[in-house]
Design an enzyme around this catalytic site. Structure first.
Site, short mmCIF file in Angstrom:
data_model
loop_
_atom_site.label_atom_id
_atom_site.label_comp_id
_atom_site.label_asym_id
_atom_site.label_seq_id
_atom_site.Cartn_x
_atom_site.Cartn_y
_atom_site.Cartn_z
N ARG A 65 0.82 -1.23 0.00
CA ARG A 65 0.00 0.00 0.00
C ARG A 65 0.84 1.27 0.00
O ARG A 65 0.37 2.34 0.38
CB ARG A 65 -0.99 0.03 1.16
CG ARG A 65 -1.94 -1.14 1.16
CD ARG A 65 -3.18 -0.85 1.97
NE ARG A 65 -4.08 -1.98 1.94
CZ ARG A 65 -4.07 -2.98 2.81
NH1 ARG A 65 -3.23 -2.96 3.81
NH2 ARG A 65 -4.91 -3.98 2.70
N LYS A 112 3.23 11.64 -11.02
CA LYS A 112 2.40 10.82 -11.91
C LYS A 112 3.16 9.53 -12.18
O LYS A 112 4.31 9.57 -12.63
CB LYS A 112 2.13 11.54 -13.23
CG LYS A 112 0.99 12.52 -13.18
CD LYS A 112 0.62 12.97 -14.58
CE LYS A 112 -0.53 13.96 -14.54
NZ LYS A 112 -0.85 14.50 -15.88
N GLU A 138 10.05 19.67 -24.15
CA GLU A 138 9.31 19.93 -22.90
C GLU A 138 9.85 21.20 -22.22
O GLU A 138 9.12 21.88 -21.51
CB GLU A 138 9.41 18.73 -21.95
CG GLU A 138 8.85 17.42 -22.52
CD GLU A 138 7.33 17.25 -22.39
OE1 GLU A 138 6.67 18.13 -21.80
OE2 GLU A 138 6.82 16.24 -22.89
N LYS A 197 7.39 23.56 -13.12
CA LYS A 197 6.58 22.37 -12.86
C LYS A 197 6.23 22.26 -11.38
O LYS A 197 5.10 21.92 -11.02
CB LYS A 197 7.31 21.10 -13.34
CG LYS A 197 6.50 19.86 -13.03
CD LYS A 197 6.45 18.83 -14.10
CE LYS A 197 5.37 17.79 -13.79
NZ LYS A 197 5.43 16.61 -14.62
N GLU A 209 -4.39 17.33 -10.82
CA GLU A 209 -4.95 17.80 -12.09
C GLU A 209 -6.47 17.92 -12.05
O GLU A 209 -7.18 17.38 -12.89
CB GLU A 209 -4.51 16.84 -13.21
CG GLU A 209 -4.52 17.49 -14.59
CD GLU A 209 -3.81 16.66 -15.66
OE1 GLU A 209 -2.70 16.17 -15.41
OE2 GLU A 209 -4.39 16.52 -16.74
N ARG A 247 -2.79 22.14 -13.65
CA ARG A 247 -1.79 21.14 -14.08
C ARG A 247 -2.01 20.72 -15.53
O ARG A 247 -1.06 20.36 -16.23
CB ARG A 247 -1.83 19.91 -13.14
CG ARG A 247 -0.73 18.92 -13.48
CD ARG A 247 -0.48 17.89 -12.39
NE ARG A 247 0.62 17.03 -12.78
CZ ARG A 247 1.28 16.23 -11.97
NH1 ARG A 247 0.95 16.18 -10.69
NH2 ARG A 247 2.27 15.49 -12.40
N ASN A 295 -0.08 19.88 -20.41
CA ASN A 295 -0.38 19.03 -21.57
C ASN A 295 -0.35 19.82 -22.89
O ASN A 295 -0.77 19.30 -23.93
CB ASN A 295 -1.75 18.36 -21.40
CG ASN A 295 -1.76 17.42 -20.21
OD1 ASN A 295 -0.74 16.82 -19.89
ND2 ASN A 295 -2.90 17.31 -19.54
N HIS A 318 0.16 18.17 -26.22
CA HIS A 318 0.03 16.73 -26.04
C HIS A 318 -1.18 16.12 -26.76
O HIS A 318 -1.15 14.95 -27.11
CB HIS A 318 -0.02 16.37 -24.55
CG HIS A 318 1.33 16.43 -23.89
ND1 HIS A 318 2.09 17.57 -23.84
CD2 HIS A 318 2.07 15.48 -23.27
CE1 HIS A 318 3.22 17.33 -23.21
NE2 HIS A 318 3.25 16.06 -22.86
N HIS A 346 -0.30 13.45 -29.16
CA HIS A 346 -0.74 12.08 -28.87
C HIS A 346 -1.34 11.44 -30.14
O HIS A 346 -1.10 10.27 -30.44
CB HIS A 346 -1.76 12.11 -27.74
CG HIS A 346 -2.30 10.76 -27.40
ND1 HIS A 346 -1.68 9.93 -26.50
CD2 HIS A 346 -3.37 10.08 -27.86
CE1 HIS A 346 -2.34 8.81 -26.42
NE2 HIS A 346 -3.38 8.87 -27.23
N HIS A 385 8.20 10.72 -28.16
CA HIS A 385 7.18 11.50 -27.45
C HIS A 385 7.49 13.00 -27.51
O HIS A 385 6.62 13.82 -27.84
CB HIS A 385 7.08 11.02 -26.00
CG HIS A 385 6.16 11.86 -25.17
ND1 HIS A 385 4.78 11.87 -25.34
CD2 HIS A 385 6.41 12.77 -24.19
CE1 HIS A 385 4.24 12.72 -24.50
NE2 HIS A 385 5.20 13.28 -23.78
N1 GLY Z 1 3.55 15.44 -17.66
C1 GLY Z 1 2.41 16.13 -17.27
C2 GLY Z 1 2.21 16.18 -15.79
O1 GLY Z 1 3.09 15.80 -15.05
O2 GLY Z 1 1.18 16.60 -15.35
#
Ligand code: GLY
Length: 376
Positions: free
Chosen positions: A129, A151, A193, A235, A245, A250, A254, A257, A261, A275
């Site tokens: 957990r 993430k 990025e 960030k 998000e 947040r 994107n 993206h 994508h 990517h």
């Molecule tokens: N790569 C996008 C984020 O971390 O929210």
């Protein structure tokens, strides 16, 4: 050997706050820099899950630092590439961690790029957990993006990052020396990025990047560290404001993206388009689409495309040699995780260079028509 004083960026998340250290040679000093997270390993090896290439390049210096502090390493190798973010590799990894007797107060170390970071982060989120983990990102993309913010995920047949969790690391060591061995193409992909942070929220940084891209891509120490630290600071601010998000803040990360994508999906998530390259092209398309909607000038859209092209990243969709039409790309977007139940897809667009916003009124038929023109 003593290292230069690293820059420390705090990700402020209350009880889940942590430091991101940026600087040259940090992995040579890992025993000191990560000391609080190594305490429980005084009598048991330190578990380090490593991308095979990253271990080949940096394993010896990590072992030297930990060895000098009387610590042993238990290495676990992960093959490079997205295929390692699978249920099967998650199962193997968690079995291995359990066999080591990892407890919830232990830390697992992730050495490599986003694949290893995402896999180890998710394994740590679910192991008993939740145990701790430390990110040791060795690619530009993972240093400025995936290692920070918690993430974590694996891929499934339904798509990339479909199964995952928010699980913050306890520490991130972004050693700029590790970029010396990074192939140029991957360096450029990560740089996309970096440009993203300028375009989405920092016009001054974008202008600085326009003037300094060569120096950053050539890995000149000062500009490189400045670009990475500025990106991570951006960030960290965004993650602190909207960790999961939910507020839309947040989601600004994107930018590029959604278009990107679709291009990745059309090229089979393959080496044909990395990517970061897809994000670069996605940002050009977002800028050009914003100009089509009259939200930025054509001159600003061209400036974004020029900055991206000047760093050797793709800036024209025609360069990909796709044979599909706009509707096919829009169809890929319909499978995007960000697609809402109401059938709308929020798009990150630009109001200016350095000002991204989320548009909720975008008609996918208009996007298809726009893409048909871009593909012609
Ligand atoms: N790569 C996008 C984020 O971390 O929210």
């Amino acid at each position: 050997m003593a290292v230069n004083t690293p820059e420390t960026i705090r990700v402020e998340l209350g009880g889940r706050s942590y430091d991101v250290l940026v600087g040259a040679g940090l992995l040579d000093d890992i025993a000191q820099l990560a000391a609080p997270f190594l305490e429980s390993h005084a009598s048991r090896p330190v578990p380090i899950v490593a991308d095979v290439n990253a271990r080949a390049h940096h394993g010896a210096r990590i072992e030297a630092s930990l060895g000098a502090a009387g610590l042993e390493v238990a290495w676990y190798d992960v093959a490079s590439g997205e295929a390692s973010k699978s249920w099967a590799s998650l199962e193997r990894l968690t079995d291995w961690l359990l066999s080591l007797g990892i407890t919830r107060s232990d830390h697992v170390f992730a050495l490599g790029g986003g694949v290893v970071g995402d896999l180890v982060g998710f394994a740590s989120a679910i192991l008993k957990r939740g145990c701790g983990f430390v990110q040791l990102p060795t690619t530009l993309l993972s240093q400025v993006d995936s290692s920070v913010g918690g993430k974590t995920a694996i891929n499934t047949s339904a798509g990339k990052n479909m199964i995952g969790a928010f699980h913050q690391p306890s520490l991130v060591l972004a050693d700029t020396d590790s970029l010396a061995t990074l192939p140029d193409r991957e360096m450029r992909a990560g740089y996309a990025e970096v440009i993203k942070y300028g375009l989405l929220g920092d016009a001054e940084f974008f202008a600085w990047l326009e003037a300094n891209s060569r120096a950053v891509l050539d890995r000149e120490p000062e500009p490189l560290e400045y670009a990475i630290a500025t990106s991570i600071r951006a960030k960290a601010r965004i993650v602190a404001e909207d960790e999961r998000e939910t507020s839309g803040v947040r989601a600004l990360l994107n930018l590029g993206h959604t278009f990107g994508h679709a291009l990745e999906a059309e090229t089979g998530f393959s080496d044909r388009l990395l990517h970061g390259e897809a994000v670069a092209l996605g940002m050009v398309l977002a800028a050009r689409y914003s100009a089509r909607r009259g939200e930025i000038s054509d001159t600003d859209a061209s400036r974004a495309a020029t900055a991206i092209g000047a760093s050797g990243l793709p800036k024209q969709i025609t360069a990909l040699g796709l044979t599909c039409n706009g509707e096919t790309l829009v169809d890929h977007m319909r499978h995007d995780k960000k697609m809402e139940g109401s059938g709308t897809l929020p798009f990150l667009l630009l109001k200016g260079l350095g000002e991204a916003y989320m548009a909720r009124d975008v008609e996918l038929s208009d996007v298809a028509a726009f893409l048909d023109k871009e593909l012609a």
